[in-house]
Write a protein that holds these residues in place. Structure first.
Motif, PDB file in Angstrom:
ATOM      1  N   TRP A  30       0.796  -1.212   0.000  1.00 16.31           N
ATOM      2  CA  TRP A  30       0.000   0.000   0.000  1.00 16.31           C
ATOM      3  C   TRP A  30       0.841   1.281   0.000  1.00 16.31           C
ATOM      4  CZ3 TRP A  30      -4.732  -0.730  -1.402  1.00 16.31           C
ATOM      5  CH2 TRP A  30      -5.378  -1.931  -1.094  1.00 16.31           C
ATOM      6  N   GLU A 180     -12.777  -1.930  -2.086  1.00 18.03           N
ATOM      7  CA  GLU A 180     -11.491  -2.622  -2.277  1.00 18.03           C
ATOM      8  C   GLU A 180     -10.953  -2.367  -3.682  1.00 18.03           C
ATOM      9  OE1 GLU A 180      -9.526  -7.102  -1.910  1.00 18.03           O
ATOM     10  OE2 GLU A 180     -11.667  -6.808  -1.583  1.00 18.03           O
ATOM     11  N   CYS A 183      -9.613   1.257  -3.880  1.00 22.78           N
ATOM     12  CA  CYS A 183      -8.334   1.396  -3.172  1.00 22.78           C
ATOM     13  C   CYS A 183      -7.195   0.738  -3.942  1.00 22.78           C
ATOM     14  CB  CYS A 183      -8.434   0.807  -1.772  1.00 22.78           C
ATOM     15  SG  CYS A 183      -9.484   1.766  -0.658  1.00 22.78           S
ATOM     16  N   ASN A 184      -7.474  -0.371  -4.588  1.00 24.50           N
ATOM     17  CA  ASN A 184      -6.441  -1.019  -5.406  1.00 24.50           C
ATOM     18  C   ASN A 184      -6.071  -0.168  -6.612  1.00 24.50           C
ATOM     19  OD1 ASN A 184      -5.554  -3.718  -4.390  1.00 24.50           O
ATOM     20  ND2 ASN A 184      -7.759  -4.096  -4.344  1.00 24.50           N
ATOM     21  N   GLU A 185      -7.043   0.530  -7.170  1.00 18.76           N
ATOM     22  CA  GLU A 185      -6.747   1.438  -8.283  1.00 18.76           C
ATOM     23  C   GLU A 185      -5.878   2.609  -7.803  1.00 18.76           C
ATOM     24  OE1 GLU A 185      -9.689   1.870 -11.810  1.00 18.76           O
ATOM     25  OE2 GLU A 185     -10.925   1.922  -9.991  1.00 18.76           O
ATOM     26  N   ASP A 187      -3.861   2.552  -5.419  1.00 19.87           N
ATOM     27  CA  ASP A 187      -2.538   1.997  -5.114  1.00 19.87           C
ATOM     28  C   ASP A 187      -1.677   1.843  -6.370  1.00 19.87           C
ATOM     29  OD1 ASP A 187      -0.701   1.032  -3.162  1.00 19.87           O
ATOM     30  OD2 ASP A 187      -1.109  -1.028  -3.786  1.00 19.87           O
ATOM     31  N   GLN A 188      -2.272   2.085  -7.539  1.00 22.08           N
ATOM     32  CA  GLN A 188      -1.502   2.069  -8.789  1.00 22.08           C
ATOM     33  C   GLN A 188      -1.141   3.476  -9.248  1.00 22.08           C
ATOM     34  OE1 GLN A 188      -0.525  -0.965  -9.968  1.00 22.08           O
ATOM     35  NE2 GLN A 188      -1.601  -1.668  -8.124  1.00 22.08           N
TER      36      GLN A 188
END
Length: 570
Positions: A30, A180, A183-185, A187-188
């Motif tokens: 993260w 989720e 947040c993953n997007e 994190d990119q």
């Protein structure tokens, strides 16, 4: 995050012994998310518990119980606001406990390149809220009430409001899986590097933003220069990550913008009583932005409630009110904070063909606990005369139906020039004395004497008691904050010049006749400067760093083998 701070693999280091930020970002969970946000919270209303924290993502981010309580209460408008539908607002809370984010090591670089007004907060969290309250017969209480809260150390209110507008409606329906995925997007996303224009993809949309830098010019438009031909879909361009529509926010107080600017400059305690958290938070953020390019060094709370952990601290009558700007919606604060010197009561914003109805200056004695009329309740007398020409220009713009963006630019330019006219004489005076002057106290009187021939009147048409305004400014938190920042910058510049001087010197000539202790001392000091420079704490060129490293190698090679081995290991 607590779970991310435990011992892990040894990070790769460069030849100067500095951790590689690229390796860290790639290896730490993260890490990219943490560059933008601390966490995302979902707050719901529970019939038994009241406001309750339903979800925190990432799941291993540790909030203290006090922080959880503050977020829960501040994520909902209080009962006096009566907000139906969707509404957005923001708050700011004091961090409890130590640092928990994995991105702290790169704060130095970001903060050294970002404008002082946009640096990461060290001791506070911003909360950006998207609140929904709609009728729902399937719920016992008859209403669906939920908030999505982005918790960050970055004051990027425009960016995070836009992000919430895109993701919140969908997250309310799908909750955990959607959250989720979002947040993953995030994190990119690339890190927010000052001076860069970034494309930030989320939920099928690309947000294009420019991260402001100290090197930016006010009139530049970096976003227009960024190629968009290869982007599909076409990006949603945000003209600013942080600037609100200043004219819209300040519309009911335009006739008193001069008074409010002085109150902000002097760090005076101010309560803003508004009809909703949206109006409250925007008014507080607009007022605190009036001092740009100066950093607002006092505390401020865009939205504050009676449940806040600092409620007793701010409302006590045993000491003078603190230097803080409080945004509130509960009329109870009128009674609780009657001893505060300045209270601004604003109503619902109304735009019409002419200048919106303006609040009036009123004596604090006219405050009523119930049904307080809109107005600025204060005994304060301004040092500078009101700029009537500004109001005429704004009124003319309204009559000609010019876009509010144009009027905002006009108002922002006026406040910027006013602040610059005030601070430039101080900048020139300090620059002429540094670094010889180590204490600020002795030269205040000398500075005041210099105002007659080198004061704000050279760049500002406003007349008034500039001398009296400076005298009060010297006692304010903003003077202390400004001077500390300037002294820090001057010290960094001097250290950088010293490093450049060392690099230009003939180190072999210097070493002649020097003891081993002196030579080793030079190596250690050079290494320390290089570590600071590599950490973006010193404004030096890459060639200077390379030359300094060559100096270190030359000096170390002249020492006995046993000392060389010790220095190479240290």
């Amino acid at each position: 995050m607590d779970s991310l701070s435990s011992a892990g693999p040894r990070w790769p280091r460069d030849r100067l012994g500095v951790r590689s930020s690229g390796a860290r970002a790639a290896a730490t969970p993260w890490a990219r998310f943490s560059a933008w946000l601390e966490c995302v919270c979902v707050v719901t209303f529970d019939l038994e518990l009241g406001q309750a924290l339903e979800l925190v993502y990432p799941g291993d981010f540790q909030l203290t119980e006090k922080e959880k309580s503050s977020i829960c209460y501040l994520a909902f408008p209080d009962s006096h606001s009566g907000c139906l539908g969707d509404t957005q607002f923001s708050f700011r809370i004091r961090q409890c406990g130590g640092q928990r984010s994995s991105w702290r090591t790169d704060d130095g670089r970001y903060n050294s390149e970002a404008p002082v007004t946009l640096q990461r907060e060290a001791a506070h969290y911003f909360g950006y809220v998207y609140f929904r309250q709609v009728k729902d017969s399937s719920v016992k209480r008859g209403y669906f009430q939920k908030s999505l809260v982005l918790v960050s150390r970055l004051p990027f209110v425009r960016l995070f409001q836009a992000l919430l507008s895109l993701v919140a409606p969908e997250c309310f329906d799908k909750l955990a899986p959607c959250l989720e995925a979002v947040c993953n997007e995030i994190d990119q996303w690339p890190a927010p590097v000052p001076g860069q224009t970034l494309n930030l993809p989320v939920v099928g949309v690309v947000l294009q933003v420019h991260i402001p830098s100290r090197a930016d010019k006010p009139e530049s438009s970096p976003l227009k220069q960024c190629g968009q031909e290869s982007l599909l879909p076409a990006p949603l361009v945000l003209t600013s990550v942080h600037e609100l529509d200043l004219f819209r926010c300040l519309q009911p107080v335009l006739t008193h913008v001069q008074t409010l600017w002085e109150l902000m400059l002097l760090g005076e305690p101010l309560v803003v009583l508004a009809p909703s958290p949206a109006v409250s938070s925007e008014m507080v953020l607009a007022l605190t932005s009036c001092l740009q390019p100066l950093r607002f060094c006092c505390d401020y709370r865009p939205y504050f409630t009676i449940h806040d952990s600092e409620f007793k601290e701010f409302t006590t009558r045993t000491q003078a009110p603190p230097s803080v700007v409080l945004g509130v919606t509960n009329p109870f604060f009128i009674k609780t904070l009657q001893h505060w010197p300045h209270i601004l009561r604003v109503g619902e914003p109304r735009m019409s063909g002419g200048l919106p109805k303006q609040v009036k200056l009123k004596k604090p004695s006219r405050l009523k606990t119930l049904d307080t009329k809109p107005g600025l309740y204060t005994e304060y007398t301004t040092h500078l005369r009101r700029d009537k020409a500004l109001l005429k220009r704004l009124l003319r713009g309204l009559q000609k139906k010019r876009p509010t963006g144009v009027l905002t630019a006009l108002l922002r330019r006026h406040l910027l020039e006013l602040t610059q006219s005030f601070i430039i004489p101080l900048e020139h005076y300090v620059a002429s004395l540094m670094p010889l002057q180590k204490s600020i106290t002795p030269w205040k009187d000398d500075f005041l004497c210099s105002l007659e021939h080198a004061g704000p009147q050279l760049t500002c048409i406003l007349k008034g008691d500039w001398l009296g305004l400076y005298r009060r400014f010297f006692k304010s938190p903003h003077f202390d904050g400004w001077y500390r920042q300037r002294r820090k910058e001057m010290a960094r510049k001097l250290e950088a010049l010293h490093l450049e001087a060392i690099c230009e010197a003939n180190v072999e000539t210097w070493m002649q006749g020097k003891s081993e202790v002196e030579v080793v001392d030079l190596v250690l000091k050079l290494r320390e400067k290089l570590v600071r420079a590599r950490g973006h704490q010193l404004p030096v060129k890459e060639e200077t760093l390379q030359q300094a490293w060559l100096h270190i190698e030359t000096v170390v090679s002249s020492l006995p083998k046993d000392l060389q081995a010790v220095l190479c290991l240290s």
